[in-house]
Motif scaffolding. Structure first.
Motif: not given
Lengths: 149, 423
Positions: B160-164, B191-194, B340-344
């Motif tokens: 999606t973008g920087d939010d990963g 990104l640290g995305t799960v 990456g995502p702000k939370t989670g």
């Protein structure tokens, strides 16, 4: 912290923040690109000659403080040099950056790169513009690309 | 120098947590680097090894070492029992149906290459392989090679973008009948995305698409149950979960492994060899040619026991707490761009300063004893998409502490001061 201030001397920080000769040449006779795929650093060197002597030299690109300062100082120190002089200087700079010793050579401001040898991972950054300029001199064709890898 | 950064400045004694007590199990952590206490924040690249793992490997070489599977003597029996015992332990670690579904490889990369070759033998021109834009090169290049060999096409589920995030809405459009396999990472190393593995696997399975999960970043950090996830293949590396380097695991659903041809020939993978033809051994041995990394498997066994004594659920919670603490503080620094995502998010934070290059950040941080990683993290296409050349990354594990996160932030402030840029 001494190693760190050896690596990032004021001259290097200054040239990385305000690089000299940072522009393309209008009609370069030679140019070459240097690329470090590990960090994405990219530098293009532009050259114009009068006979065998470098009349004008400039660069553009993006990269870390070390590679930017190295390119900036390179452009300052190569103006007015012959091809043979550049190649001799390349060997001296390479020795300086890998051993920290200048072996009697007068490297002028480039001597600030002696500290790089303590940071083996960063020698490639500092040598990148030098590799590009030698590639430009050796390649009769237009615009070769050299890579650190 | 800032007094807070001077290694001789006495630090206030912080209350010791159970996590900090675990540090004593890791001899390597107790050292100074460039005069400062080592703060090891490069765990996404490789983890450190607890004493239990070091001792298990040492014990194996001192008292059990022999070749496996073909010896009749006592030591060979012990080595075989140790090696196959490790396989059974991996099966439990992943909740696989049986140990036969566990193939040992050199690492995640080799496990994915194995699937691209052996399972890939059925791929034909015009077939498609679906990946995501956040794949590590190890889950991207093997599929490019397969596509070149077969004339298959690659497709990418966009980030999606920087939010990963992943554009999961696009799955319906991308999962057409040409797609034979969907390979994606569980946790993005940049990104640290799960990623929602179970959901993605269910979508693919509904359409008869085979799935492969790259669990390199997740296996040592959260509980994995391949039956619950519903994946066909899953790969991870020993060295990222406290075990030794040079060993990885491929989980494969039995029916798929049995139908696949071998990919490397040699000893141990055969049932019978004649001069002009051979018959293959049963799974998983069919995929393990040559003497395997027996000591590595013994070390991995000890690492899995160690992790499960702590509890992977607790480890993930700790990872997330450290990542959230880092994210929150880093977000306050001028000129920083956080990926990456702000939370989670998983236990890593990747960041980019507008005015200090990642390699300069990492070099200076190292001089303060803080080990980070800088570069493209084997994610070149993703970095290009995000308009970045490189980022610096801090990645955490259970032996990292809140104090170390604070130290990272303190050092980053010092780095910005060093390069004379606004704090």
């Amino acid at each position: 912290m001494n190693d760190l201030s050896d690596l990032y001397q004021e001259v290097i920080l200054d040239h990385s923040r305000s690089p000299r000769n940072y522009r393309p040449l209008e009609a370069p006779q030679r140019q070459a690109q240097g690329h470090n795929p590990l960090c994405g650093d990219q530098v293009t060197i532009y050259l114009a000659f009068e006979g065998d002597v470098i009349k004008d030299i400039s660069f553009q690109g993006s990269g870390c403080a070390i590679s930017k300062a190295s390119a900036s100082l390179l452009t300052e120190s190569l103006k007015g040099r012959s091809t043979a002089e550049v190649k001799r200087l390349f060997d001296q700079i390479h020795a300086l950056m890998t051993t920290g010793q200048s072996r009697g050579a007068d490297l002028g401001k480039m001597a600030v790169f002696a500290g790089v040898h303590k940071f083996p991972a960063r020698v490639k950054c500092a040598m990148l513009p030098w590799r590009a300029v030698v590639a430009a001199l050796e390649d009769e064709g237009r615009a070769p690309t050299v890579s650190t890898e | 120098m800032n007094a807070a950064l001077d290694p001789t400045t006495p630090r206030p004694a912080a209350p010791t947590t159970a996590w900090e007590l675990l540090r004593a199990d890791f001899p390597i952590l107790d050292q100074r680097v460039h005069g400062h206490p080592l703060v090891y924040l490069d765990n996404a690249a490789t983890s450190q090894k607890p004493r239990a793992v070091l001792e298990a490997i040492d014990r194996y070489y001192r008292s059990e070492n022999a070749n496996v599977h073909r010896g009749i003597h006592e030591l060979s029996n012990r080595a075989t029992a140790a090696y196959e015992g490790a396989r059974a332990r991996v099966a439990r670690f992943l909740n696989a149906r049986s140990a036969e579904e566990i193939v040992f490889t050199r690492g995640t990369t080799e496990a994915i290459n194995l699937v691209a070759h052996a399972w890939g033998a059925r791929v034909r021109s015009g077939d498609a392989i679906l990946l995501t834009e956040m794949e590590h090169h190890s889950n991207l290049v093997p599929w490019q090679l397969l596509a070149q060999r077969t004339g298959a096409n690659l497709r990418y589920l966009p980030v999606t973008g920087d939010d990963g995030g992943l554009e999961v809405d696009r799955l319906g459009q991308l999962l057409t009948p040409e797609v034979k396999l969907f390979a994606f990472t569980h946790i993005s190393n940049t990104l640290g995305t799960v990623n929602p593995v179970a959901e993605l696997c269910a979508r693919a399975r509904g359409l008869g698409v085979v799935t492969l999960v790259d669990a390199a970043q997740s296996a040592g950090h959260l509980e994995l149950d391949v039956q619950q996830l519903g994946c066909d293949f899953l790969a991870f590396s020993s060295h990222k979960i406290g075990g030794p380097t040079g060993l990885g695991v491929l989980y494969g659903r039995r029916e798929l492994l049995e139908a696949m041809p071998p990919w490397q020939g040699g000893g141990d993978m055969i049932a019978n060899v004649e001069f002009y033809a051979s018959r293959w051994n049963v799974i998983p041995h069919k995929f393990e040619a040559g003497t395997p990394h027996i000591a590595g498997a013994v070390g991995l066994h000890a690492a899995m026991d160690y992790l499960d004594r702590i509890g992977r659920q607790r480890i993930f919670q700790h990872d997330q707490e450290l990542a959230a603490r880092a994210y929150e503080q880093l977000a306050g620094l001028a000129g920083i761009r956080l990926l990456g995502p702000k939370t989670g998010r998983a236990g890593l934070v990747s960041f980019h300063f507008s005015d200090v290059h990642a390699h300069d950040v990492v070099t200076v941080a190292d001089q303060f004893g803080v080990a980070l990683r800088g570069g493209h993290h084997c994610n070149q296409p993703l970095m290009r998409k995000l308009g970045l050349e490189s980022t610096a990354r801090a990645s955490f594990y259970f032996y990292n502490t809140a104090g170390e996160v604070d130290r990272l932030v303190e050092v980053l402030r010092e780095i910005r001061r060093f390069f004379h840029v606004p704090l």
